[in-house]
Enzyme design. Structure first.
Site, mmCIF file in Angstrom:
data_model
loop_
_atom_site.group_PDB
_atom_site.id
_atom_site.type_symbol
_atom_site.label_atom_id
_atom_site.label_comp_id
_atom_site.label_asym_id
_atom_site.label_seq_id
_atom_site.Cartn_x
_atom_site.Cartn_y
_atom_site.Cartn_z
ATOM 1 N N CYS A 123 39.611 1.190 26.127
ATOM 2 C CA CYS A 123 39.614 2.572 25.626
ATOM 3 C C CYS A 123 41.008 3.172 25.669
ATOM 4 O O CYS A 123 41.294 4.062 26.483
ATOM 5 C CB CYS A 123 38.625 3.395 26.435
ATOM 6 N N ARG A 175 52.210 -7.409 26.031
ATOM 7 C CA ARG A 175 53.488 -7.347 25.299
ATOM 8 C C ARG A 175 53.418 -6.496 24.037
ATOM 9 O O ARG A 175 54.336 -5.722 23.774
ATOM 10 C CB ARG A 175 54.012 -8.749 24.977
#
Ligand SMILES: *Cc1c(COP(=O)(O)O)cnc(C)c1O
Length: 413
Positions: free
Chosen positions: A340, A310
């Site tokens: 990453c 979210r």
């Protein structure tokens, strides 16, 4: 918020969050059973004297234990796929209380839902009306339908979760709806039960709901003059919750505005998702290390965007609850995960003094939390635990690394 501090320690019902993190590991989703029950009752109590059906939007949290708990409380379910229907049935939900939404139902999903005997299909286009009629005809059945209309009201929420504007893909434009109803009524394998809408999510005002319902009522009147009587009105979900500073109406206030508008001989259907489960859930994570790059302090934790999407998907601001209360003050920090991606953050610019080894929870994680999680970066998904008083129930095991490639196959030599 179902979590609270007692003597500096974050608690869910009668259990300390740090003990559960030790027992089950992190990242860990924790839910409060009592909080879900209370949220459901907040909707059902004001409705007790009228015909109604509260259909929990399964996409908000589809764990079998959550669905089973809601089914036992009397909930129906709003589903958007065949997979969700199968989950509802596996969890002991009653198919006769299921409404099936979504713009792209496949023929086989339609057939499964027809055979299961769902309450109705929320049909979203003319193409779907034709397809459903054909599928029902093949099975020699009659499909109960509601037509989802797009009332063209502004839900005043994040653009990714506003669904009731003309430009959105959902529903049939309200101006074209009478023709769609006439067409459906004329088809032999469809039975028109009602009308529905769902204008968006995380709404913090009542007015857009009222505007949408008024437009639905005008449509009902127009249809009535054509001899099409609607038995049910489904006003969708979308009621917002408090993550940090939002002040949405409570379910009772929202219903107090809406109930007087809806004729008492009409069954009121609702599809709340977030409002039933968001604040029943926490995502608990452990600090791996901290880092200060001269501009900013980062608290790097073992949960990431793959566990909770979210923040990065909707720029959602969710409350940060260090498991030791005093750590709520301290240097302004970003809470980030190890994935990453620059977008891998859980909270930005929060005061936080947690250090390596400390535990931090994200509140409001019961809705659109675990269900949106993925295995990105080959990260097994978190465990889920439901707390009931002083008991903790493991409701989903932590995934294993070996399980990540269980369905994969290398090429032959
Ligand atoms: C997502 C969705 C809901 C639930 O929305 P919440 O904001 O979680 O209450 C209800 N109905 C439909 C059709 C949906 O797509």
């Amino acid at each position: 918020m179902s979590a609270y501090y007692q003597d500096q320690k974050l608690m869910v019902e009668g259990l300390a969050v740090d003990n559960m993190a030790k027992q089950y590991g992190t990242p860990l989703y924790l839910y409060s059973k009592a909080a879900i029950e209370q949220a459901f009752t907040a909707f059902s109590a004001p409705l007790k004297d009228r015909k109604h059906l509260i259909c929990f939007a399964v996409k908000a949290n589809s764990n079998l234990a959550v669905l089973n708990l809601l089914a036992r409380l009397g909930a129906g379910f709003d589903i958007v796929s065949g997979g969700e229907l199968a989950r509802v049935i596996a969890a002991g939900g009653d198919p006769a209380k299921v409404v099936f939404s979504g713009v792209g139902k496949t023929r086989s999903e339609m057939a499964e839902a027809l055979k299961a005997g769902i309450h109705c299909f929320n049909v979203e286009s003319i193409a779907e009306i034709d397809r459903l009629n054909a599928v029902a005809a093949e099975l020699n059945m009659v499909a109960p339908i509601s037509i989802r209309v797009n009332p063209d009201v502004d839900a005043k929420t994040h653009p990714y979760i506003a669904t009731g504007l003309k430009e959105n893909k959902f529903g049939i434009d309200i101006l074209m709806a009478p023709d769609a109803f006439r067409k459906a009524k004329a088809l032999p394998n469809l039975k028109v039960l009602g009308v529905d809408c769902h204008i968006g999510s995380q709404l913090t005002q009542t007015q857009p709901f009222v505007d949408a319902i008024k437009r639905l009522l005008e449509l009902k009147e127009t249809l009535s003059q054509d001899g099409i009587e609607l038995e049910h009105m489904d006003i969708g979900g979308g009621l917002g919750v408090t993550y940090t500073n939002e002040q949405p109406p409570k379910p009772a206030d929202y219903l107090a505005h809406i109930l007087p508008l809806i004729p008492s001989n009409v069954t009121l259907v609702m599809e709340p998702g977030r409002a039933l489960v968001a604040n029943a859930g926490l995502l608990v994570t452990r600090v791996e290390m901290t880092k200060d790059n001269g501009f900013k302090r980062f608290v790097i934790v073992d949960a990431a965007m793959n566990d909770l999407m979210r923040p990065t998907l909707y720029q959602a601001v969710m409350p940060v609850l260090p498991v030791v209360e005093a750590q709520q003050t301290g240097p302004i920090s970003d809470l980030v995960g190890p994935v990453c991606e620059t977008g891998d953050w859980l909270a930005k610019d929060v005061p936080l003094s947690s250090e390596e080894g400390d535990l931090v929870a994200i509140g409001g994680a019961g809705a659109y939390g675990f269900v949106m999680s993925s295995n990105y970066n080959s990260r097994p998904r978190a465990a889920e635990v439901m707390v009931e008083g002083t008991q903790a129930h493991l409701i989903r095991q932590r995934e294993t690394v070996a399980g990540l490639w269980a369905g994969e196959q290398v090429l032959p030599e």
